[in-house]
Scaffold this active site. Structure first.
Site, PDB file in Angstrom:
ATOM      1  N   ASN A 147       0.838  -1.273  -0.020  1.00  0.00           N
ATOM      2  CA  ASN A 147      -0.004   0.081  -0.027  1.00  0.00           C
ATOM      3  C   ASN A 147       1.105   1.386  -0.100  1.00  0.00           C
ATOM      4  OD1 ASN A 147      -2.960   1.214   0.483  1.00  0.00           O
ATOM      5  ND2 ASN A 147      -1.655   2.228   2.070  1.00  0.00           N
ATOM      6  N   GLU A 148       0.646   1.922  -1.076  1.00  0.00           N
ATOM      7  CA  GLU A 148       1.514   3.315  -1.277  1.00  0.00           C
ATOM      8  C   GLU A 148       3.070   3.057  -0.748  1.00  0.00           C
ATOM      9  OE1 GLU A 148      -0.537   6.407   1.054  1.00  0.00           O
ATOM     10  OE2 GLU A 148      -1.911   6.778  -0.691  1.00  0.00           O
ATOM     11  N   CYS A 155      20.121   1.803   5.352  1.00  0.00           N
ATOM     12  CA  CYS A 155      20.596   0.726   6.213  1.00  0.00           C
ATOM     13  C   CYS A 155      21.997   0.109   5.502  1.00  0.00           C
ATOM     14  CB  CYS A 155      19.692  -0.271   6.634  1.00  0.00           C
ATOM     15  SG  CYS A 155      19.174  -1.429   5.534  1.00  0.00           S
ATOM     16  N   GLU A 305      -8.236   5.524  -4.238  1.00  0.00           N
ATOM     17  CA  GLU A 305      -8.806   6.209  -3.100  1.00  0.00           C
ATOM     18  C   GLU A 305      -9.168   7.596  -3.089  1.00  0.00           C
ATOM     19  OE1 GLU A 305      -5.977   5.945   0.333  1.00  0.00           O
ATOM     20  OE2 GLU A 305      -5.575   3.780  -0.012  1.00  0.00           O
ATOM     21  N   TRP A 313      -5.053  14.295   7.904  1.00  0.00           N
ATOM     22  CA  TRP A 313      -3.490  14.609   8.082  1.00  0.00           C
ATOM     23  C   TRP A 313      -3.102  15.727   7.503  1.00  0.00           C
ATOM     24  CZ3 TRP A 313      -2.350  15.235   3.147  1.00  0.00           C
ATOM     25  CH2 TRP A 313      -3.114  14.499   2.152  1.00  0.00           C
ATOM     26  N   GLU A 353      -6.212   7.730  12.138  1.00  0.00           N
ATOM     27  CA  GLU A 353      -7.362   7.979  11.184  1.00  0.00           C
ATOM     28  C   GLU A 353      -8.651   7.960  11.801  1.00  0.00           C
ATOM     29  OE1 GLU A 353      -5.907   5.129   8.166  1.00  0.00           O
ATOM     30  OE2 GLU A 353      -4.737   7.005   7.225  1.00  0.00           O
TER      31      GLU A 353
HETATM   32  C1  GLA Z   1      -3.344   6.616   1.921  1.00  0.00           C
HETATM   33  C2  GLA Z   1      -3.691   5.409   2.410  1.00  0.00           C
HETATM   34  C3  GLA Z   1      -4.606   4.924   3.296  1.00  0.00           C
HETATM   35  C4  GLA Z   1      -5.029   5.962   4.329  1.00  0.00           C
HETATM   36  C5  GLA Z   1      -5.242   7.143   3.515  1.00  0.00           C
HETATM   37  C6  GLA Z   1      -5.781   8.354   4.371  1.00  0.00           C
HETATM   38  O1  GLA Z   1      -3.964   7.006   0.793  1.00  0.00           O
HETATM   39  O2  GLA Z   1      -3.247   4.519   1.411  1.00  0.00           O
HETATM   40  O3  GLA Z   1      -4.198   3.731   4.077  1.00  0.00           O
HETATM   41  O4  GLA Z   1      -4.149   6.159   5.405  1.00  0.00           O
HETATM   42  O5  GLA Z   1      -4.161   7.694   3.086  1.00  0.00           O
HETATM   43  O6  GLA Z   1      -5.767   9.627   3.630  1.00  0.00           O
HETATM   44 ZN    ZN Z   2      17.497  -0.573   4.071  1.00  0.00          ZN
END
Ligand code: GLA
Ligand code: ZN
Length: 668
Positions: A147-148, A155, A305, A313, A353
């Site tokens: 994810n993202e 390191c 998303e 945030w 969140e």
């Molecule tokens: C990102 C993440 C999600 C969530 C959103 C909140 O896009 O992929 O898991 O944390 O931000 O804005």
């Molecule tokens: Zn590393």
């Protein structure tokens, strides 16, 4: 490719954070909202593998079963964005080291070192198990790896892998010494082992400052590649077991750390997360959509998303005003998305969140403004069926975006700290978008054959063959617009010694002798005596001192010791022309320039330009979006039918488009 027969509607669903009682209620509410697709299992590694030898899929089985019975499609995440705590305790190699040189502890997410043998082993193993267990599900539409992916690591394992990466690239240490110009400050390397990961303990000292630009650029290339290898490791095993299920990972638009043009080659389709701030111009969001589409070679993408209402945030987390969620959803569709997906289905109770928007709010019922808006959009998307899904946008104009040039210009010591590469690219995209001229954002590898017009600002680094590609484009009648700080260096950041703009010198028909860089409060003027650009315009930031070598002078500086010398030039070359902007002109000048060059190569807008009115054409559908805060009168230039309201329009008909209003028009 993702194949859909209607816009997929849904998003991240984290039932593992809730009791099974709640799942039942989720089922009712999500059906009410018209949700048909869920992304599950995003942060479940700890749940699935509670210890080294133990895997437990029982809860995920139940989740899969519940959402499948509810008729939903599944985008199944591989859960590898946060490693389990036991793994960090047992195998500290999995923890990253920061740019300051600090060893991280367990916590947050995307905290796994991309070159950790432990991470590579267990992330791929988990992906394999998921593919074996769930790969045959009929409602599995895609794999969502990790994810993202984000950030970087410094390191020892990364340092060692960096040396290997360099060895593959440069072959010999002598070649590296030459490419890195390492006799400067006595950096000569005797062995690969002398090379360090350039963090704040050695070459870099604060963001954007480094003693050796190429080392820092190479490290960013390497880091992007390292994270990409993590993705590819999982993707490969998923493909081996489920050849027909497309694999993606969610990207983040113009995101500093990852060269998404390179990543785009390895995902089956692009997916991305769109979180504009309340003040983000709509054209900036449009540019991110175009960039993401461009990374996927123009194919339809997935809006993975967006928030239904607020984020948590940003410094100030404003609500999306009524209608804005719908408007921005259509904007994604208008730019090539085949989905509208949210983060997330149910607002969580704890941690950072808990105040992030969701389809189901803390109150737990459907009687909220946000829920009503989501349900209404769900209904609308059902009615649209497959009116535009699978179809592409077609643009005659393109704007170049290149991560290497972003890294190189941002890490450059001089001439100015004010060069913000994505924002510089945006100035050109914005000028096109405000005129409703369809534009793609393309990479260095994208073919130029189908374009008539290319903007390539801050084309600082010229990679092998790119000058020839540009010259062929212009020879054949293309118009190229480039700027200050172009043609300066080769791909190893070695500056040209044949006069700026180096390999672009004959194409631009000029030589840049010097470049002045002044603080924002000190500006200059561009004076143009005749033609479409006649007038006096403001310019700022950088001021190239230019000697034309065949190019015509279009505008001269108005002030300073270089007053009266060329600032903007045009060079006729082959059947085309090249514009060189030696200084950063104001928006009004750019608007005129964009009109002029579009006229010169017969590029027509999709829809008449009007403030706050955005239009794109996707397949045979024209989307018209009102980003203004008030209802706005527009004139519909062609006979068409609005698919949302089933209304016919005659050519030339006036229409009052409500604030945040949307038209989905089919001609005829
Ligand atoms: C990102 C993440 C999600 C969530 C959103 C909140 O896009 O992929 O898991 O944390 O931000 O804005
Ligand atoms: Zn590393």
């Amino acid at each position: 490719m993702l194949t859909v027969n209607k816009v997929l509607y849904g998003g991240d669903y984290n039932p593992e954070q809730w009791s099974k009682e709640t799942w039942k209620e989720d089922r009712r509410l999500l059906a009410l909202a018209g949700i048909d697709t869920v992304t599950i299992n995003v942060f479940s590694w700890a749940l699935l593998q509670p210890s080294e030898d133990e895997y437990n899929f029982s809860i995920l089985d139940e989740i899969v079963d519940t959402v499948s019975k509810a008729g939903m499609k599944i985008c199944l995440a591989t859960a590898t964005a946060t490693h389990p705590a036991w793994m960090a305790r047992k195998y500290p190699d999995i923890l990253r080291v920061t740019i300051e040189g600090a060893k991280r502890k367990f916590g947050a997410r995307q905290n796994s070192c991309p070159n950790s043998p432990t991470y590579r082993l267990y992330s791929v193993r988990l992906a394999k198990k998921l593919a074996e267990r769930y790969g045959k599900l009929e409602n599995l539409i895609a794999w969502h790896v990790s994810n993202e992916y984000e950030g970087s690591c410094y390191c020892d394992n990364c340092e060692k892998a960096f040396r290997k990466w360099l060895e593959q690239k440069y072959k010999t240490i002598d070649a590296l010494n030459r490419a890195w110009n390492s006799s400067f400050w006595g950096h000569t390397y005797y062995s690969w082992d002398d090379i360090s990961a350039p963090n704040y303990l050695c070459e870099e000292w604060h963001p954007g400052r480094t003693a050796c630009q190429i080392q820092s650029i190479d490290y960013r290339r390497f880091n992007s590649d390292s994270l990409l290898e993590c993705f590819r490791g999982e993707a490969q095993v998923l493909k081996e077991i489920t050849a027909n299920v497309p694999v993606t990972t969610n990207m983040m638009g113009s995101y500093w750390f990852l060269d998404y043009f390179k990543w785009g080659k390895y995902v089956d389709f692009i997916s991305w997360d769109n979180y504009p701030s309340p003040g983000t111009p709509y054209t900036r969001t449009a540019m991110n959509h175009a960039l993401m589409r461009g990374c996927g070679d123009g194919k339809p993408f997935m809006l993975m998303e967006q928030t239904p209402s607020v984020t948590n945030w940003q410094p100030y987390n404003a609500l999306k005003r009524p209608g804005i969620m719908r408007l921005w959803s259509y904007q994604a569709l208008a730019h090539g998305s085949d989905t509208v997906m949210f983060f997330q289905m149910r607002r969580s109770r704890g941690c950072c969140e808990k105040f992030h928007g969701a389809v189901i709010d803390h109150c737990g019922h459907e009687n909220t403004r946000v829920f009503r808006e989501i349900a209404a959009l769900g209904e609308e998307l059902k009615k649209l069926e497959d009116a535009f899904t699978g179809s592409r946008l077609k643009s005659d104009a393109a704007v170049l975006f290149d991560w290497d040039n972003w890294w190189a210009s941002a890490l450059s010591a001089g001439p100015t700290i004010d060069m913000n590469y994505p924002e510089e690219v945006f100035r050109f995209y914005d000028a096109l978008a405000r005129k409703n001229i369809s534009a793609d954002i393309i990479g260095i590898g994208t073919s130029l054959d189908t374009y008539k017009l290319l903007f390539a600002p801050i084309l600082y680094m010229i990679k092998p063959g790119y000058a020839q590609k540009l010259s062929a484009f212009v020879q054949n009648g293309g118009i190229l617009v480039t700027t200050y700080f172009s043609g300066m260096a080769d791909e190893n950041d070695l500056v040209t010694i044949s006069g700026y703009p180096g390999e672009l010198r004959s194409l631009c028909g000029l030589w840049v002798e010097e470049t002045d860089a002044l603080p924002p409060e000190q500006t200059n003027k561009l004076i143009c005596k005749e033609g479409a650009l006649a007038g006096t315009w403001k310019s700022d930031m950088l001021y190239d001192i230019i000697h034309p070598e065949g190019a015509q002078t279009i505008a001269c500086y108005g002030e300073d010791f270089y007053a009266g010398t060329p600032a903007v030039c045009r060079n006729y070359y082959g059947k085309g022309q090249v514009w060189y902007l030696g200084s950063r002109p104001d928006t009004q000048f750019l608007d005129r320039l964009v009109s002029l060059v579009c006229d010169d190569c017969n590029i027509e807008p999709v829809f008449p330009a009007q403030e706050g009115i955005e239009a794109t054409r996707r397949g045979d559908i024209v989307f018209v979006l009102n980003h203004n805060k008030e209802e706005t009168e527009i004139v519909i230039p062609f006979a068409c039918c609005d698919l949302l309201r089933d209304t016919q329009f005659a050519a030339g008909q006036k229409y009052l488009l409500s604030a945040a209003g949307v038209l989905v028009l089919r001609k005829g």
